[in-house]
Design a protein around this motif. Structure first.
Motif, PDB file in Angstrom:
ATOM      1  N   GLY A  21       0.582  -0.808  -0.035  1.00  0.00           N
ATOM      2  CA  GLY A  21      -0.243  -0.027  -0.051  1.00  0.00           C
ATOM      3  C   GLY A  21       0.716   1.359   0.146  1.00  0.00           C
ATOM      4  N   ASN A  94       4.340   4.460   9.101  1.00  0.00           N
ATOM      5  CA  ASN A  94       2.743   4.913   7.977  1.00  0.00           C
ATOM      6  C   ASN A  94       2.057   3.294   8.650  1.00  0.00           C
ATOM      7  OD1 ASN A  94       1.218   4.710   5.759  1.00  0.00           O
ATOM      8  ND2 ASN A  94       1.996   2.692   5.244  1.00  0.00           N
ATOM      9  N   GLY A  96       0.459   0.512  10.215  1.00  0.00           N
ATOM     10  CA  GLY A  96      -1.109   0.254  10.943  1.00  0.00           C
ATOM     11  C   GLY A  96      -1.995  -0.573  10.284  1.00  0.00           C
ATOM     12  N   VAL A  97      -2.898  -0.567  11.242  1.00  0.00           N
ATOM     13  CA  VAL A  97      -3.938  -1.571  11.150  1.00  0.00           C
ATOM     14  C   VAL A  97      -5.294  -1.575  10.210  1.00  0.00           C
ATOM     15  CG1 VAL A  97      -3.104  -3.972  12.327  1.00  0.00           C
ATOM     16  CG2 VAL A  97      -4.741  -1.799  13.233  1.00  0.00           C
ATOM     17  N   GLU A  98      -5.715  -1.916   9.363  1.00  0.00           N
ATOM     18  CA  GLU A  98      -7.373  -1.879   8.786  1.00  0.00           C
ATOM     19  C   GLU A  98      -8.215  -3.198   9.651  1.00  0.00           C
ATOM     20  OE1 GLU A  98      -7.897  -2.456   5.032  1.00  0.00           O
ATOM     21  OE2 GLU A  98      -6.149  -1.801   4.189  1.00  0.00           O
ATOM     22  N   GLN A  99      -9.022  -2.921   9.993  1.00  0.00           N
ATOM     23  CA  GLN A  99     -10.113  -3.770  10.488  1.00  0.00           C
ATOM     24  C   GLN A  99     -10.922  -3.518  10.256  1.00  0.00           C
ATOM     25  OE1 GLN A  99      -8.750  -3.335  14.571  1.00  0.00           O
ATOM     26  NE2 GLN A  99     -10.608  -3.752  15.064  1.00  0.00           N
ATOM     27  N   PRO A 100     -12.072  -4.689  10.441  1.00  0.00           N
ATOM     28  CA  PRO A 100     -13.924  -3.992  10.062  1.00  0.00           C
ATOM     29  C   PRO A 100     -14.217  -2.625  10.363  1.00  0.00           C
ATOM     30  CG  PRO A 100     -13.381  -6.812  10.695  1.00  0.00           C
ATOM     31  CD  PRO A 100     -11.500  -5.722  10.545  1.00  0.00           C
ATOM     32  N   VAL A 101     -15.409  -2.299   9.447  1.00  0.00           N
ATOM     33  CA  VAL A 101     -16.035  -1.671  10.090  1.00  0.00           C
ATOM     34  C   VAL A 101     -17.161  -2.515  10.490  1.00  0.00           C
ATOM     35  CG1 VAL A 101     -17.457   0.499   9.164  1.00  0.00           C
ATOM     36  CG2 VAL A 101     -15.520   0.154   7.499  1.00  0.00           C
ATOM     37  N   GLU A 111      -8.967  -6.437  19.304  1.00  0.00           N
ATOM     38  CA  GLU A 111      -8.648  -5.756  18.234  1.00  0.00           C
ATOM     39  C   GLU A 111      -8.535  -4.068  18.521  1.00  0.00           C
ATOM     40  OE1 GLU A 111     -12.699  -8.210  15.518  1.00  0.00           O
ATOM     41  OE2 GLU A 111     -12.649  -6.410  17.006  1.00  0.00           O
ATOM     42  N   ALA A 115      -4.868  -2.135  17.100  1.00  0.00           N
ATOM     43  CA  ALA A 115      -5.328  -1.105  16.135  1.00  0.00           C
ATOM     44  C   ALA A 115      -4.109   0.242  17.245  1.00  0.00           C
ATOM     45  CB  ALA A 115      -6.406  -0.694  16.082  1.00  0.00           C
ATOM     46  N   SER A 119      -0.540   2.175  15.919  1.00  0.00           N
ATOM     47  CA  SER A 119      -1.722   2.907  15.556  1.00  0.00           C
ATOM     48  C   SER A 119      -0.350   3.676  16.252  1.00  0.00           C
ATOM     49  CB  SER A 119      -2.659   3.753  14.382  1.00  0.00           C
ATOM     50  OG  SER A 119      -3.207   2.314  13.668  1.00  0.00           O
TER      51      SER A 119
END
Length: 132
Positions: A21, A94, A96-101, A111, A115, A119
């Motif tokens: 990314g 940069n 970071g982690v993505e989590q489901p909305v 979770e 995060a 972050s």
């Protein structure tokens, strides 16, 4: 805005979250602008691909599989960068982690901790070791 192909010549850039990314794209851009680039990410496979792209862009590269939530790992990544390239000029923290909305009420404590750890704590640890 266009960055000169020599804007970072002689500089060393350190990029976390470099395995994919935005981190990958940033690392390649630094290389194209003349920087030597240290990459940090948990994903060894992602780092290998980013390192290949940085080399293709003309930049010397150092790939470091590290966890930004670990102060020891962050410290060793910066030590390895300085040892390899002799300096640090630019940092792109940069990772970071993505989590489901989802609703805040449905996020688990684990979770949330992950995060915040990557972050926020990761950013803090990187800066703590980069500033000196």
């Amino acid at each position: 805005m266009t960055v000169s192909s020599t804007a970072f010549t002689g500089k060393v850039a350190f990029v976390t979250g470099a395995g994919s990314g935005i981190g990958r794209t940033t690392a390649v851009a630094f290389a194209r602008a003349g920087a030597r680039v240290a990459l940090a990410d948990l994903s060894a496979d992602g780092l290998r691909e980013t390192a290949r792209l940085v080399e293709e862009a003309g930049g010397p590269v150092l790939a470091l599989t590290r966890d930004v939530t670990s102060e020891d790992e962050v410290g060793s990544a910066l030590d390895d960068t300085i040892q390899a390239f002799g300096r640090l000029d630019v940092a792109c923290n940069n990772a970071g982690v993505e989590q489901p909305v989802t609703s805040a009420a449905d996020i688990t404590k684990d979770e949330w901790d992950r995060a915040v750890g990557v972050s926020l704590t990761g950013m803090f640890l990187c800066m703590k070791h980069q500033i000196p």
